[in-house]
Design a protein around this motif. Structure first.
Motif, short mmCIF file in Angstrom:
data_model
loop_
_atom_site.label_atom_id
_atom_site.label_comp_id
_atom_site.label_asym_id
_atom_site.label_seq_id
_atom_site.Cartn_x
_atom_site.Cartn_y
_atom_site.Cartn_z
N ARG A 155 6.61 6.33 7.31
CA ARG A 155 7.33 5.07 7.16
C ARG A 155 6.40 3.93 7.56
O ARG A 155 6.58 3.26 8.57
CB ARG A 155 8.58 5.10 8.02
N VAL A 156 5.37 3.72 6.75
CA VAL A 156 4.34 2.72 7.02
C VAL A 156 4.21 1.82 5.80
O VAL A 156 4.31 2.29 4.66
CB VAL A 156 2.99 3.42 7.32
N ASP A 157 3.98 0.52 6.04
CA ASP A 157 3.91 -0.43 4.94
C ASP A 157 2.49 -0.68 4.44
O ASP A 157 2.30 -1.09 3.30
CB ASP A 157 4.54 -1.76 5.37
N ALA A 158 1.49 -0.46 5.29
CA ALA A 158 0.10 -0.68 4.90
C ALA A 158 -0.79 0.05 5.90
O ALA A 158 -0.37 0.35 7.02
CB ALA A 158 -0.24 -2.17 4.87
N ALA A 159 -2.03 0.34 5.47
CA ALA A 159 -2.96 1.05 6.34
C ALA A 159 -4.38 0.65 6.01
O ALA A 159 -4.70 0.25 4.89
CB ALA A 159 -2.79 2.57 6.18
N VAL A 252 0.92 4.95 0.42
CA VAL A 252 0.99 3.69 1.15
C VAL A 252 -0.20 2.82 0.74
O VAL A 252 -1.33 3.33 0.63
CB VAL A 252 0.93 3.96 2.67
N PRO A 253 -0.01 1.53 0.49
CA PRO A 253 -1.15 0.66 0.18
C PRO A 253 -2.20 0.74 1.30
O PRO A 253 -1.91 0.43 2.47
CB PRO A 253 -0.53 -0.74 0.10
N ASP A 278 -3.88 5.78 -6.64
CA ASP A 278 -3.81 4.38 -7.08
C ASP A 278 -3.47 3.43 -5.94
O ASP A 278 -3.62 2.21 -6.09
CB ASP A 278 -2.76 4.24 -8.19
N SER A 279 -3.02 3.96 -4.81
CA SER A 279 -2.66 3.12 -3.67
C SER A 279 -3.84 2.80 -2.77
O SER A 279 -3.70 2.02 -1.82
CB SER A 279 -1.57 3.81 -2.84
N VAL A 280 -4.99 3.41 -3.03
CA VAL A 280 -6.15 3.28 -2.14
C VAL A 280 -7.19 2.36 -2.75
O VAL A 280 -7.58 2.51 -3.92
CB VAL A 280 -6.78 4.65 -1.86
#
Length: 321
Positions: A155-159, A252-253, A278-280
């Motif tokens: 449950r993370v919005d960005a990293a 996660v983005p 595609d999120s990385v």
């Protein structure tokens, strides 16, 4: 996606080693920290160091091997996050907060359970607040390994991952060559000291008499890290804990910042575009060393890039100077 990083190393810090050593040896002006002790279900504890109270997104920082909130890169990032209006905090891996943890187990590059526990803790406290994680080196490997595991549903919005080893086998081999052996000597010495301190306090499932003879990462991880973390041996640990095979699963983005001349690993550990979801977004600089990235004005490009990208994700402004 792979992109060239918009970073030019300081002309007066040429090469990988000066970019690695100088930014991480110079003192960084940090911020006042408030400690929270989080009791764990297994009877152990984790220490969280909170930065100044801010109303912006929560940003959880995961330090590198034998690091802490006192590490120069952590102090610099926490200060920059506070300036940007983010609520920063550092999660100390077990035994890294200045006090030995209560159990024989410590931490590893594949330790994801503690990250998940802290994220759940933060989500219970602030369920609607945006949450980002920044992982540095070993902490970055653990973060990306966790994000890529669909079973965890983070449950993370960005990293953000910084100077991530990606492939632990190749990273350990690199530390056996050239001047990189100096970093290995320093870090293994710290690791031995930490284990021996616990040997004096706990009944450890290890032959503590052998610890002082361990001189490199591979022998230390085979004798200590792997058995304490539940791996069969060092090869099992390096294979299963490396984050590279898990990058395709990240939803996660995520921004990854890396230098091609990182002296902790070889350029061939850098994943190809077909290994990334595609999120990385992977940004690769030709120079920058390991968690270095100092520009010619003596500023940390790393700090500015992290905060700028989080600003883009969460829609806030910051002072880039």
């Amino acid at each position: 996606m792979i992109h060239p990083a918009d970073f030019t190393p300081a002309w007066w810090l040429p090469g990988a080693h000066l970019q690695t050593l100088v930014p991480n040896l110079l003192p960084r002006r940090g911020v006042a920290l408030r400690r929270e002790r989080l009791e764990m279900p297994d009877g152990d504890f984790l220490d969280l160091d909170w930065g100044p109270q801010r109303e912006g997104p929560l940003v959880l920082l995961l330090h590198g091997l034998e690091g802490s909130s006192r590490s120069p890169y952590a102090a610099g990032l926490m200060r920059r996050l506070a300036q940007a209006g983010c609520q920063g905090l550092v999660m100390h891996f077990r035994g890294c907060s200045g006090e030995p943890n209560r159990l024989p187990r410590a931490y590893s590059a594949g330790e994801t359970g503690d990250i998940a526990h802290v994220v759940d803790h933060l989500r219970r406290r602030a369920p609607d607040r945006p949450l980002a994680l920044i992982g540095v080196s070993l902490g970055g490997n653990a973060l990306l390994r966790w994000l890529g595991d669909h079973a965890t549903s983070p449950r993370v919005d960005a990293a953000i991952g910084i100077s991530v080893p990606f492939d632990l086998h190749r990273a350990a081999d690199r530390m056996e060559r050239g001047l990189s052996r100096i970093y290995q000597w320093h870090l293994v010495r710290q690791l031995r000291r930490s284990v021996l301190r616990k040997c004096r306090r706990l009944d450890m499932p290890l032959d503590c008499r052998e610890i002082a003879r361990l001189r490199d990462f591979r022998s230390f991880d085979d004798a200590v890290t792997a058995p304490l973390a539940g791996y069969r041996d060092v090869d099992d640990y390096y294979t299963r804990a490396s984050c590279r095979p898990w990058l395709r699963g990240i939803r996660v983005p995520t921004l990854i910042l890396h230098a091609r001349n990182d002296p902790f690993m070889t350029p061939d550990v850098i994943p190809g575009a077909d290994e990334l979801s595609d999120s990385v977004r992977l940004e690769v600089a030709e120079g920058g060393g390991h968690v270095g990235f100092m520009d010619s004005r003596g500023r940390s490009w790393l700090e500015r890039r992290c905060v700028a990208w989080l600003g883009e994700r969460f829609g806030y402004r910051f002072d880039p100077t």
